[in-house]
Design an enzyme around this catalytic site. Structure first.
Site, short mmCIF file in Angstrom:
data_model
loop_
_atom_site.label_atom_id
_atom_site.label_comp_id
_atom_site.label_asym_id
_atom_site.label_seq_id
_atom_site.Cartn_x
_atom_site.Cartn_y
_atom_site.Cartn_z
N LYS A 1 0.84 -1.20 0.00
CA LYS A 1 0.00 0.00 0.00
C LYS A 1 0.88 1.26 0.00
O LYS A 1 0.61 2.22 -0.71
CB LYS A 1 -0.93 -0.01 1.23
N GLN B 1 -5.10 -2.07 9.66
CA GLN B 1 -4.80 -3.31 8.93
C GLN B 1 -5.32 -4.52 9.72
O GLN B 1 -5.01 -4.67 10.90
CB GLN B 1 -3.28 -3.42 8.70
N ASP C 1 -11.33 2.64 4.19
CA ASP C 1 -11.62 1.22 3.92
C ASP C 1 -13.14 1.00 3.87
O ASP C 1 -13.59 -0.08 3.49
CB ASP C 1 -11.01 0.32 5.01
#
Ligand code: NDP
Length: 279
Positions: A49, A93, A116
């Protein structure tokens, strides 16, 4: 023989557009990644990322916490990032270490920074058919489907998997695109029959090569979300070599949904930054 939906190439197009937008608007969007513990795969995903963010001119800052962190410590970091005006997007994460309530932590992220799209607000907006920030993997899947098949109206879609990260949000997106949607899971009976009725199959269950040739209707579109590591090799939830002979379109693993997920995360961060700056 089916056409391959090249997620890597589509992701490059999306990244190119974001890079141009960043230059044109003279901005540097900032993505904060909360990384807790020692999960090896998570460290690889975060590195990827960061690399992709740098490619488009975005700043990705990784905030690491030790495996021994407790709920309150992670929540305090999210709170600090929420209040930092220099941060445009925040992700945590997954997975988090045992004993940590991930849903509670994710839902603490401010909805406008939840790039997200997994917090209660953004997940709820999607389920209501009024999407705000859409989860990256489902958003990437829809982009792939539309780039292959165009209008999805009236198609029978079967989603194998009902997680909050993939199965449920992609089902909402397909429903919002006027598909007739069936959600299958580990308790579904006659999964083969269910899958065989589909015009679109989204395989997201983490079962290596479960979708075989005789599970797929001729001409169906098959998107493989699965990432399974077997003997050091990555394989999907679809038996690609068999199914490619019967599907009209198929996405490979690797090179399919994976690169699209990262591109869509970067896209969500770019758009969040524009919105926060009133551009
Ligand atoms: P989860 O483990 O959270 O969910 C798996 C889902 O699949 C569950 O709903 C489960 O059912 C269902 N399932 C499990 N076994 C079967 C079976 N035999 N038949 C039917 N359904 C089954 O996984 P995720 O949704 O997070 O991820 C799914 C896969 O996608 C994984 O391989 C993951 O690595 C990959 N992935 C890939 C991404 C990418 O960017 N390419 C991003 C995210 C995930 P039940 O609810 O009944 O337990």
């Amino acid at each position: 023989m089916s056409a391959i939906i090249d997620g890597k190439a589509l992701a490059e197009e999306i990244k190119q557009k974001i890079a141009e937008g960043i230059l044109k608007n003279n901005i540097v969007p900032v993505l904060a990644v909360v990384l807790v513990g020692n999960n090896e795969a998570s460290h690889i995903y975060v590195k990827n990322k960061k690399k992709t963010a740098a490619e488009v001119g975005m700043d990705c800052r990784v905030f690491e916490l030790p495996e021994s962190s407790v709920q309150k410590e992670i929540e305090a970091l999210v709170d600090k990032l929420n209040n930092d005006k220099n941060i445009n997007g925040i992700i945590v994460q997954l997975p988090l270490p045992r004993g940590i309530d991930a849903n509670n932590i994710i839902s603490l992220i401010s909805p406008e920074k939840d790039v997200d799209g997994l917090g209660v607000y953004n997940a709820g907006r999607l389920a209501m058919g009024e999407p705000n920030i859409v989860a990256a993997t489902p958003k990437g899947i829809l982009y792939m489907l539309k780039s292959a098949a165009g209008d999805l109206t009236g198609k029978n879609a079967v989603v194998v998997g009902r997680s909050n990260i993939v199965g449920r949000p992609v089902s909402s997106l397909l429903l919002n695109s006027d598909c007739t949607v069936t959600i299958a899971h580990s308790k579904t009976k006659n999964l083969q029959e269910v899958a065989k009725a589909a015009d679109i199959i989204i395989a997201a269950c983490g079962c290596p090569k479960i979708i075989k040739k005789d599970w797929v209707k001729k001409g169906a579109i098959v998107i493989d979300v699965g990432i399974n590591r077997i003997d050091g090799k990555i394989s999907g939830d679809v038996d690609f070599d068999e199914v490619k002979d019967i599907a009209s379109y198929i996405s490979p693993v690797p090179g399919g949904v994976g690169p699209m997920t990262v591109a869509m995360l970067i896209d969500n961060t770019y758009n969040a930054c524009l919105k926060q700056l009133g551009k």
